[in-house]
Scaffold this motif. Structure first.
Motif, PDB file in Angstrom:
ATOM      1  N   PRO A  47      45.641  67.781  14.024  1.00 46.01           N
ATOM      2  CA  PRO A  47      44.438  67.274  14.684  1.00 46.01           C
ATOM      3  C   PRO A  47      43.674  68.368  15.427  1.00 46.01           C
ATOM      4  CG  PRO A  47      46.440  66.190  15.532  1.00 46.01           C
ATOM      5  CD  PRO A  47      46.887  67.194  14.529  1.00 46.01           C
ATOM      6  N   SER A  48      42.365  68.244  15.398  1.00 46.77           N
ATOM      7  CA  SER A  48      41.485  69.171  16.110  1.00 46.77           C
ATOM      8  C   SER A  48      41.007  68.496  17.389  1.00 46.77           C
ATOM      9  CB  SER A  48      40.291  69.476  15.198  1.00 46.77           C
ATOM     10  OG  SER A  48      39.242  70.063  15.922  1.00 46.77           O
ATOM     11  N   ASP A  49      40.941  69.269  18.482  1.00 49.10           N
ATOM     12  CA  ASP A  49      40.376  68.702  19.722  1.00 49.10           C
ATOM     13  C   ASP A  49      39.136  69.490  20.138  1.00 49.10           C
ATOM     14  OD1 ASP A  49      41.333  71.078  20.628  1.00 49.10           O
ATOM     15  OD2 ASP A  49      42.650  70.230  22.163  1.00 49.10           O
ATOM     16  N   ARG A  50      38.521  70.157  19.158  1.00 50.51           N
ATOM     17  CA  ARG A  50      37.461  71.122  19.448  1.00 50.51           C
ATOM     18  C   ARG A  50      36.235  70.480  20.092  1.00 50.51           C
ATOM     19  NH1 ARG A  50      35.208  74.619  14.476  1.00 50.51           N
ATOM     20  NH2 ARG A  50      35.092  72.581  13.485  1.00 50.51           N
ATOM     21  N   ASP A  51      35.824  69.290  19.613  1.00 52.20           N
ATOM     22  CA  ASP A  51      34.651  68.646  20.191  1.00 52.20           C
ATOM     23  C   ASP A  51      35.103  67.544  21.135  1.00 52.20           C
ATOM     24  OD1 ASP A  51      32.601  70.080  18.917  1.00 52.20           O
ATOM     25  OD2 ASP A  51      32.873  68.914  17.094  1.00 52.20           O
ATOM     26  N   GLY A  52      34.709  67.629  22.368  1.00 54.32           N
ATOM     27  CA  GLY A  52      35.039  66.567  23.321  1.00 54.32           C
ATOM     28  C   GLY A  52      36.400  66.757  23.970  1.00 54.32           C
ATOM     29  N   GLY A  53      37.177  67.762  23.522  1.00 58.72           N
ATOM     30  CA  GLY A  53      38.439  68.090  24.189  1.00 58.72           C
ATOM     31  C   GLY A  53      39.567  67.104  23.965  1.00 58.72           C
ATOM     32  N   CYS A  54      39.412  66.173  22.997  1.00 60.00           N
ATOM     33  CA  CYS A  54      40.533  65.262  22.731  1.00 60.00           C
ATOM     34  C   CYS A  54      40.698  65.091  21.221  1.00 60.00           C
ATOM     35  CB  CYS A  54      40.337  63.926  23.430  1.00 60.00           C
ATOM     36  SG  CYS A  54      38.818  63.108  22.990  1.00 60.00           S
ATOM     37  N   GLN A  55      41.936  64.812  20.832  1.00 56.77           N
ATOM     38  CA  GLN A  55      42.234  64.701  19.396  1.00 56.77           C
ATOM     39  C   GLN A  55      41.765  63.368  18.835  1.00 56.77           C
ATOM     40  OE1 GLN A  55      46.487  65.425  19.621  1.00 56.77           O
ATOM     41  NE2 GLN A  55      46.182  67.592  19.195  1.00 56.77           N
ATOM     42  N   ILE A  56      41.836  62.326  19.657  1.00 59.29           N
ATOM     43  CA  ILE A  56      41.461  60.978  19.197  1.00 59.29           C
ATOM     44  C   ILE A  56      40.150  60.601  19.881  1.00 59.29           C
ATOM     45  CG2 ILE A  56      42.179  58.566  19.069  1.00 59.29           C
ATOM     46  CD1 ILE A  56      45.081  59.506  19.364  1.00 59.29           C
TER      47      ILE A  56
END
Ligand code: AKG
Ligand code: FE2
Length: 237
Positions: A47-56
């Motif tokens: 999972p990426s958390d790049r946008d918004g700082g969260c994975q989900i």
């Protein structure tokens, strides 16, 4: 998920550019279980958390403002790939259906191959395909993600680099010269006519999309209780 089901889904994702898991076990009494969501996506990538700082990331309407980005408003969403404003978009997008809209809000899927075939049938296809294959396209990140670090502009890239992949989103294209605006309009109208697959969402569905080879869209809806979760993934390939 049973191993055989994971293998079948990964195979279909590879062959077809998308797959749907039905009745995936990520809901407990109708509420999403984040640990189960992360266990499910682990079958497909990191999972990426790049946008918004969260994975989900919740896809749930908070506004009817037409200028707001897809995940926070009601209404339809045109064909696009996710994270097209980044130099390297994530490889896979997963949409977890917690609660479908009472009406509408279907997922539409269109492979880049079918999108190009539809475009090729347009009267002005040649110059449009030429324009889309040149590194002259860039996008502005949605305002929900545009923190201070996002101010730097993306270097322009092709929509169709010629390797079977595509990146696209109409509503946040940056800096269009008139011929580009015409090419964008022709592409958009061909996407609307292209033969897309329609997924009618059910609670417990996970729609897994190859973000380089398949565009996704959604049909319009007004139900403020519609609730999806989105997880973007990196794969090692
Ligand atoms: O609401 C949906 O069905 C999809 C949302 C979406 O594509 C996005 O947030 O990028
Ligand atoms: Fe999307």
């Amino acid at each position: 998920m049973p191993r055989a089901d994971v293998e079948r889904a990964k195979d279909e994702l590879g062959r077809q550019g998308w797959t749907v898991l039905r009745k995936a076990a990520f809901l407990a009494h109708g509420r999403p279980d984040p640990a189960a969501v992360l266990r499910t996506v682990a079958c497909f990538g990191r999972p990426s958390d790049r946008d918004g700082g969260c994975q989900i990331w919740p896809v749930a309407p908070r506004t009817t403002r037409a200028e707001a980005t897809f995940s926070v408003r009601t209404g339809d969403a045109g064909f696009h790939t996710d994270a097209q404003y980044h130099r390297r978009p994530e490889d896979v997008v997963c949409l977890f259906v917690v609660r479908p809209a009472a009406e509408g809000g279907d997922t539409l899927l269109l492979t880049a191959r079918d999108a190009v075939a539809a475009l090729a049938r347009e009267p002005m296809a040649r110059p449009v395909l030429d324009s889309l294959s040149r590194p002259i396209w860039s996008w502005t990140p949605p305002e929900v993600f545009s923190g201070p670090g996002e101010a730097a502009r993306q270097a322009p890239v092709p929509v169709l680099p010629g390797d079977g992949t595509m990146r696209w989103r109409r509503d946040n294209l940056a800096r269009l010269c008139p011929p580009q605006a015409r090419a964008a309009a022709v592409l958009e109208s061909s996407l609307r006519r292209a033969p897309a697959v329609r997924i009618r969402q059910r609670p417990g569905d996970v729609i897994v999309i190859d973000n380089h080879r398949t565009l996704h869209a959604r049909s319009t809806f007004t139900d403020l209780r519609r609730h999806l979760l989105r997880v973007r993934l990196w794969t090692d390939s």
